[in-house]
Design a protein around this motif. Structure first.
Motif, short mmCIF file in Angstrom:
data_model
loop_
_atom_site.label_atom_id
_atom_site.label_comp_id
_atom_site.label_asym_id
_atom_site.label_seq_id
_atom_site.Cartn_x
_atom_site.Cartn_y
_atom_site.Cartn_z
N ASP A 36 11.05 -4.02 -39.52
CA ASP A 36 10.21 -4.87 -40.36
C ASP A 36 10.78 -4.96 -41.77
N ALA A 37 11.19 -3.82 -42.31
CA ALA A 37 11.70 -3.80 -43.69
C ALA A 37 12.93 -4.68 -43.82
N PHE A 38 13.89 -4.55 -42.89
CA PHE A 38 15.11 -5.35 -42.98
C PHE A 38 14.84 -6.81 -42.63
N SER A 39 13.87 -7.06 -41.78
CA SER A 39 13.50 -8.45 -41.47
C SER A 39 13.00 -9.16 -42.72
N PHE A 40 12.13 -8.50 -43.49
CA PHE A 40 11.67 -9.07 -44.77
C PHE A 40 12.81 -9.17 -45.77
N ALA A 41 13.68 -8.14 -45.79
CA ALA A 41 14.77 -8.11 -46.77
C ALA A 41 15.74 -9.26 -46.57
N LEU A 42 16.02 -9.60 -45.30
CA LEU A 42 17.02 -10.63 -45.01
C LEU A 42 16.42 -12.04 -44.95
N GLY A 43 15.11 -12.16 -45.11
CA GLY A 43 14.45 -13.47 -44.98
C GLY A 43 15.07 -14.59 -45.78
N PRO A 44 15.35 -14.39 -47.09
CA PRO A 44 15.89 -15.50 -47.90
C PRO A 44 17.37 -15.78 -47.68
N LEU A 45 18.08 -14.95 -46.91
CA LEU A 45 19.54 -15.11 -46.79
C LEU A 45 19.97 -16.46 -46.24
N VAL A 88 12.11 -29.14 -44.08
CA VAL A 88 10.74 -29.41 -43.63
C VAL A 88 10.28 -28.48 -42.50
N PRO A 89 11.02 -28.35 -41.37
CA PRO A 89 10.52 -27.47 -40.29
C PRO A 89 10.32 -26.02 -40.72
N PRO A 90 11.31 -25.35 -41.39
CA PRO A 90 11.05 -23.96 -41.77
C PRO A 90 9.94 -23.81 -42.81
N LEU A 91 9.79 -24.82 -43.70
CA LEU A 91 8.73 -24.74 -44.70
C LEU A 91 7.36 -24.84 -44.04
N VAL A 92 7.21 -25.83 -43.15
CA VAL A 92 5.93 -26.00 -42.45
C VAL A 92 5.63 -24.78 -41.58
N CYS A 93 6.64 -24.31 -40.83
CA CYS A 93 6.44 -23.14 -39.96
C CYS A 93 6.15 -21.88 -40.77
N GLY A 94 6.81 -21.75 -41.94
CA GLY A 94 6.57 -20.59 -42.79
C GLY A 94 5.15 -20.57 -43.34
N ILE A 95 4.66 -21.74 -43.74
CA ILE A 95 3.28 -21.82 -44.25
C ILE A 95 2.29 -21.52 -43.12
N ALA A 127 2.26 -17.86 -42.57
CA ALA A 127 1.55 -17.13 -43.62
C ALA A 127 0.04 -17.25 -43.46
N LEU A 128 -0.40 -18.40 -42.98
CA LEU A 128 -1.85 -18.64 -42.87
C LEU A 128 -2.44 -18.14 -41.57
N ASN A 129 -1.60 -17.91 -40.56
CA ASN A 129 -2.09 -17.46 -39.26
C ASN A 129 -1.51 -16.08 -38.95
N TYR A 130 -2.29 -15.08 -39.21
CA TYR A 130 -1.84 -13.69 -39.03
C TYR A 130 -1.41 -13.46 -37.58
N GLY A 131 -0.23 -12.89 -37.42
CA GLY A 131 0.26 -12.57 -36.08
C GLY A 131 1.17 -13.62 -35.48
N SER A 132 1.29 -14.79 -36.12
CA SER A 132 2.20 -15.82 -35.60
C SER A 132 3.60 -15.62 -36.18
N PHE A 133 4.63 -16.02 -35.43
CA PHE A 133 6.01 -15.85 -35.86
C PHE A 133 6.75 -17.17 -35.61
N LEU A 134 6.75 -18.03 -36.63
CA LEU A 134 7.23 -19.40 -36.45
C LEU A 134 8.42 -19.77 -37.33
N SER A 135 8.61 -19.08 -38.45
CA SER A 135 9.58 -19.54 -39.45
C SER A 135 11.00 -19.61 -38.90
N LEU A 136 11.39 -18.60 -38.07
CA LEU A 136 12.75 -18.62 -37.53
C LEU A 136 12.95 -19.77 -36.55
#
Length: 325
Positions: free
Chosen positions: A23-32, A133-140, A143-152
């Motif tokens: 989890d820590a490295f997943s958050f750390a590498l998010g903006p790469l 557009v797709p990663p921004l929409v999926c990221g939002i 963030a709004l739906n706890y437990g969903s994993f869409l940004s990637l």
């Protein structure tokens, strides 16, 4: 891979720490990926002169390392995320900070694209603008739906679009300047001639960069590459979105004007001259650019082949170069 590892569960022992650090490295590498995207955009808009975009890349790298430090320290302090005594994942008090950071990075990249809009190949405009557009929409949504994993998933979809519409088409692109190459020009010229009629034809302008050898010999080939890139930028700002710009060879470029008559051809030629004069007046480059041009509206009644028509405008260009205006 890290995202998959974060889905494991188990309290204590190896699995506990494995999931925690995943989890820590997943958050750390998010903006790469956004750092790489900024670099990609810089290479696309300033071929051979990516330094203009590198200032933003360095800023993004600074934000990436700050986010990485914050994410890794959350293992101890629970700022971005934490696990309770039952090893259940929870969002930390500043969970949204990395997401807001990535949204800002996306918007800055989009602003960079808009600010350099004139440098973009018309066929690439939609793809470059649509990427975020797709990663921004999926990221939002994530963030709004706890437990969903869409940004990637959104990011992967955008990368696929870029590959299909830009990378896969680079076989027809001149790497150094970003203009079309000679193969694409020859094919396009033949197609335009076949489609020409008395009611609708096309025009072409052959442009030669004067004294290019002197720029290379006196200032070096790196500066010569900049001169070629500047030439493409000037021409791209001067032509219409449906016109074609190609590198004819060496320091020569060809513009194919769709459905043009003499009046439109004269307008484009004058616009090129005006943009060239403005560049020389405002530029801090160690050279002054000068063009020789040969142009003609294609006459379908002449029956000339693409090769014969190219030779005609080539002869006109050399006449101008010799002073026979």
């Amino acid at each position: 891979v890290l995202d998959v590892f974060t889905k494991f569960s188990g309290k204590g022992g190896f699995v506990h720490y494995f999931v925690l650090w995943s989890d820590a490295f997943s958050f750390a590498l998010g903006p790469l990926p956004l750092v790489f995207w900024m670099r990609y955009v810089g290479c696309a808009l300033f071929p051979g002169n990516e330094e203009k975009a590198d200032r933003w890349v360095h800023l993004f790298l600074g934000a990436f390392f700050a986010n990485a430090a914050l994410s890794l320290l959350s293992v101890a302090f629970g700022w971005v995320f934490y696990f309770d005594g039952s090893f259940v994942f929870h969002r930390g008090p500043i969970f949204f900070a990395p997401m807001l950071l990535m949204i800002v990075m996306v918007m800055l990249t989009e602003g960079f694209i808009i600010a350099n809009h004139a440098r973009i190949e018309p066929r690439h405009i939609f793809t470059l603008h649509f990427f975020f557009v797709p990663p921004l929409v999926c990221g939002i949504m994530q963030a709004l739906n706890y437990g969903s994993f869409l940004s990637l998933s959104g990011l992967s979809f955008s990368e696929l679009i870029v590959f299909v519409h830009i990378q896969n088409g680079n076989i027809n692109i001149d790497y150094l300047t970003g203009a079309f190459n000679r193969r694409k020009l020859d094919r396009q010229m033949r197609e335009r001639i076949r489609a020409s009629s008395a009611a609708r034809t096309f025009a072409a302008i052959l442009i030669d960069l004067d004294n290019f050898k002197l720029i290379n010999d006196r200032l070096g080939h790196n500066v010569g590459d900049l001169a070629l890139a500047d030439t493409v930028a000037i021409l791209r700002e001067s032509i219409r979105t449906n016109d074609m710009l190609a590198r004819y060879g060496g320091d020569e470029f060809c513009v194919v004007l769709d459905g043009a008559n003499m009046a439109e051809l004269d307008t484009i030629v004058k616009r090129i001259g005006d943009r060239l004069a403005r560049f020389n007046a405002e530029s801090d480059r160690p050279y002054v650019l000068s063009f020789s041009m040969g142009c003609r509206v294609y006459d379908p009644a002449s029956g000339k082949t693409a090769l014969e028509f190219q030779k005609e405008i080539d002869d006109l260009m050399y006449k101008q170069k010799r002073g026979e205006r």
